[in-house]
Write an enzyme that holds these catalytic residues in place. Structure first.
Site, PDB file in Angstrom:
ATOM      1  CG  HIS A   1      -1.896   1.187   1.172  1.00  0.00           C
ATOM      2  ND1 HIS A   1      -3.131   1.124   0.557  1.00  0.00           N
ATOM      3  CD2 HIS A   1      -1.789   2.455   1.637  1.00  0.00           C
ATOM      4  CE1 HIS A   1      -3.743   2.291   0.670  1.00  0.00           C
ATOM      5  NE2 HIS A   1      -2.951   3.124   1.322  1.00  0.00           N
ATOM      6  CB  CYS A   2       3.248   2.809  -1.417  1.00  0.00           C
ATOM      7  SG  CYS A   2       3.647   1.584  -2.670  1.00  0.00           S
ATOM      8  CG  HIS A   3      -0.830   6.560  -2.151  1.00  0.00           C
ATOM      9  ND1 HIS A   3      -1.991   5.933  -2.525  1.00  0.00           N
ATOM     10  CD2 HIS A   3      -0.877   6.651  -0.791  1.00  0.00           C
ATOM     11  CE1 HIS A   3      -2.718   5.664  -1.446  1.00  0.00           C
ATOM     12  NE2 HIS A   3      -2.056   6.079  -0.383  1.00  0.00           N
TER      13      HIS A   3
ATOM     14  CE1 TYR B   1      -3.656  14.241  -1.631  1.00  0.00           C
ATOM     15  CE2 TYR B   1      -5.819  13.533  -0.891  1.00  0.00           C
ATOM     16  CZ  TYR B   1      -4.589  13.248  -1.450  1.00  0.00           C
ATOM     17  OH  TYR B   1      -4.302  11.958  -1.853  1.00  0.00           O
TER      18      TYR B   1
ATOM     19  NE  ARG C   1      -9.772  12.110   6.427  1.00  0.00           N
ATOM     20  CZ  ARG C   1      -8.709  11.527   5.884  1.00  0.00           C
ATOM     21  NH1 ARG C   1      -8.016  12.155   4.955  1.00  0.00           N
ATOM     22  NH2 ARG C   1      -8.331  10.320   6.249  1.00  0.00           N
TER      23      ARG C   1
ATOM     24  CE1 TYR D   1      -9.027   4.673   4.890  1.00  0.00           C
ATOM     25  CE2 TYR D   1      -8.568   6.357   3.250  1.00  0.00           C
ATOM     26  CZ  TYR D   1      -8.450   5.886   4.544  1.00  0.00           C
ATOM     27  OH  TYR D   1      -7.761   6.616   5.484  1.00  0.00           O
TER      28      TYR D   1
ATOM     29  CG  HIS E   1      -5.699   2.176   6.145  1.00  0.00           C
ATOM     30  ND1 HIS E   1      -4.654   1.605   5.462  1.00  0.00           N
ATOM     31  CD2 HIS E   1      -5.959   3.349   5.485  1.00  0.00           C
ATOM     32  CE1 HIS E   1      -4.294   2.398   4.456  1.00  0.00           C
ATOM     33  NE2 HIS E   1      -5.068   3.456   4.442  1.00  0.00           N
TER      34      HIS E   1
ATOM     35  CG  ASP F   1      -0.692   5.433   3.667  1.00  0.00           C
ATOM     36  OD1 ASP F   1      -1.103   5.411   2.482  1.00  0.00           O
ATOM     37  OD2 ASP F   1      -1.106   6.247   4.511  1.00  0.00           O
TER      38      ASP F   1
ATOM     39  CG  ASN G   1      -4.866  14.005   3.248  1.00  0.00           C
ATOM     40  OD1 ASN G   1      -4.767  15.159   2.854  1.00  0.00           O
ATOM     41  ND2 ASN G   1      -5.309  13.023   2.471  1.00  0.00           N
TER      42      ASN G   1
HETATM   43  C1  0GY Z   1      -4.242   6.408   2.425  1.00  0.00           C
HETATM   44  C2  0GY Z   1      -5.063   7.351   3.189  1.00  0.00           C
HETATM   45  C3  0GY Z   1      -5.489   8.586   2.811  1.00  0.00           C
HETATM   46  C4  0GY Z   1      -5.501   9.142   1.491  1.00  0.00           C
HETATM   47  C5  0GY Z   1      -5.656   8.463   0.331  1.00  0.00           C
HETATM   48  O1  0GY Z   1      -5.962   8.326  -1.939  1.00  0.00           O
HETATM   49  C6  0GY Z   1      -5.848   9.082  -0.972  1.00  0.00           C
HETATM   50  O2  0GY Z   1      -5.907  10.308  -1.072  1.00  0.00           O
HETATM   51  O3  0GY Z   1      -5.636   7.160   0.296  1.00  0.00           O
HETATM   52  C7  0GY Z   1      -6.067   9.429   3.886  1.00  0.00           C
HETATM   53  O4  0GY Z   1      -6.026  10.667   3.762  1.00  0.00           O
HETATM   54  O5  0GY Z   1      -6.543   8.867   4.902  1.00  0.00           O
HETATM   55  O6  0GY Z   1      -4.535   5.225   2.417  1.00  0.00           O
HETATM   56  O7  0GY Z   1      -3.303   6.850   1.811  1.00  0.00           O
END
Ligand code: 0GY
Length: 304
Positions: free
Chosen positions: A37-39, A55, A136, A163, A187, A256, A261
């Protein structure tokens, strides 16, 4: 490159950038471990953030993710499309295509997505879509729309990452039961860790998993869930450990990174890796969590 292009997006004034210099974890990850889980964010001048985003982050490009992977000792990544990119998966696809097969992806798609677009995502390495119910982060889509998307992706063998906040589990359960795919809940369904890990609230989550063999979860984000904070995130341990020990074949773990955020602190990714043996205390559990389970879901063709 022009100054204008470089400055196309200014991160939010209260944005906390990812840790610039994480520590080396004391925990040695097993060979082949997957950060599931990463972005990636942008960079915004190549892959613009979505107009509908809630955001604007700092850029967190693929090269930084690969460097973190290697530094922490992971072998592979599962990159989850971040909401700041909406349903524009170009940054994700670019990262997958430049990963040398070491990354798979979870995309966001609209119900208007074409078969050709789905096939192109699959070829790039996408193996799932994410449904987001956190207000949010997104304008939440109606269940009918999500079911329509599930119907489109089912033939590809993809799963659905969901999520949501703990309080929404009851509303979402009928949808979970209707989707008919493998499901991965982010999570641990965001438990309120001020409540007992063996109490009515978290029992509902555990019971839901016990009753649905197709539901997996990520035992991720102690940094988001903890009330006691970065000194070990100890209040999250009993929750994650309960899940890992009860459902060892249906759990995933990820950093993550780059931690969107976070408002009060930015975790040290090395310390997050050191959280793993607290929730998966034996080598056998660690191997399932970090290697066997993510390989089964994302690289099944590589399992002998
Ligand atoms: C996460 C959690 C968040 C954000 C996102 O895609 C996203 O913007 O997943 C969060 O703000 O709780 O899993 O990265």
């Amino acid at each position: 490159m022009s100054v204008l292009a470089q400055n196309m997006f200014l991160m939010d004034a209260d944005w906390l950038p990812f840790h610039p210099n994480p520590s080396k974890p004391a925990f040695r990850l097993p060979a082949g471990a997957v950060d599931a889980h990463c972005h990636v964010f942008g960079p915004g001048n190549r892959f613009p953030y979505a107009p509908e985003r809630k955001y604007t982050p700092c850029d967190a490009p693929k090269e930084k993710l690969w460097a973190l992977r290697d530094f922490l000792g992971f072998s592979r990544n599962v990159i989850v499309q971040a909401t700041c990119h909406g349903a524009d998966n170009r940054a994700l696809v670019d990262a997958l295509q430049h990963s040398g097969g070491k990354a798979r992806g979870v995309a966001t798609v609209r119900k208007t997505v074409t078969d050709e677009e789905l096939q192109a995502l699959h070829t790039a390495g996408v193996r799932g879509v994410r449904f987001n119910f956190v207000k949010r982060l997104v304008d939440v889509l109606p269940h009918d729309t999500l079911i329509a998307i599930a119907d489109r992706i089912r033939p590809l063998g993809w799963h659905i990452v969901i999520y949501f906040e703990a309080a929404d589990l009851g509303d979402i359960l009928p949808l979970i039961e209707r989707l008919g795919t493998m499901i991965v809940i982010d999570h641990m369904g965001r438990p309120d860790v001020s409540k007992p890990a063996r109490g009515a609230d978290f029992d509902r989550f555990i019971d839901m998993m016990a009753g649905h063999d197709n539901v997996w979860t990520k035992v991720t984000c102690p940094e988001r869930l903890s009330l006691t904070g970065p000194n070990g995130y100890d209040d999250v341990v009993p929750f994650a450990r309960r899940v890992v020990e009860r459902f060892p074949d249906r759990v995933l773990w990820g950093t993550d990174w780059p931690h969107p955020n976070m408002k009060k602190h930015m975790p040290d990714d090395g310390h997050l890796v050191d959280f793993i043996p607290k929730i998966a205390p034996t080598p056998a559990l660690q191997r399932k969590l970090l290697v066997d389970n993510p390989m089964r879901l994302y690289w099944p063709e590589e399992i002998g």
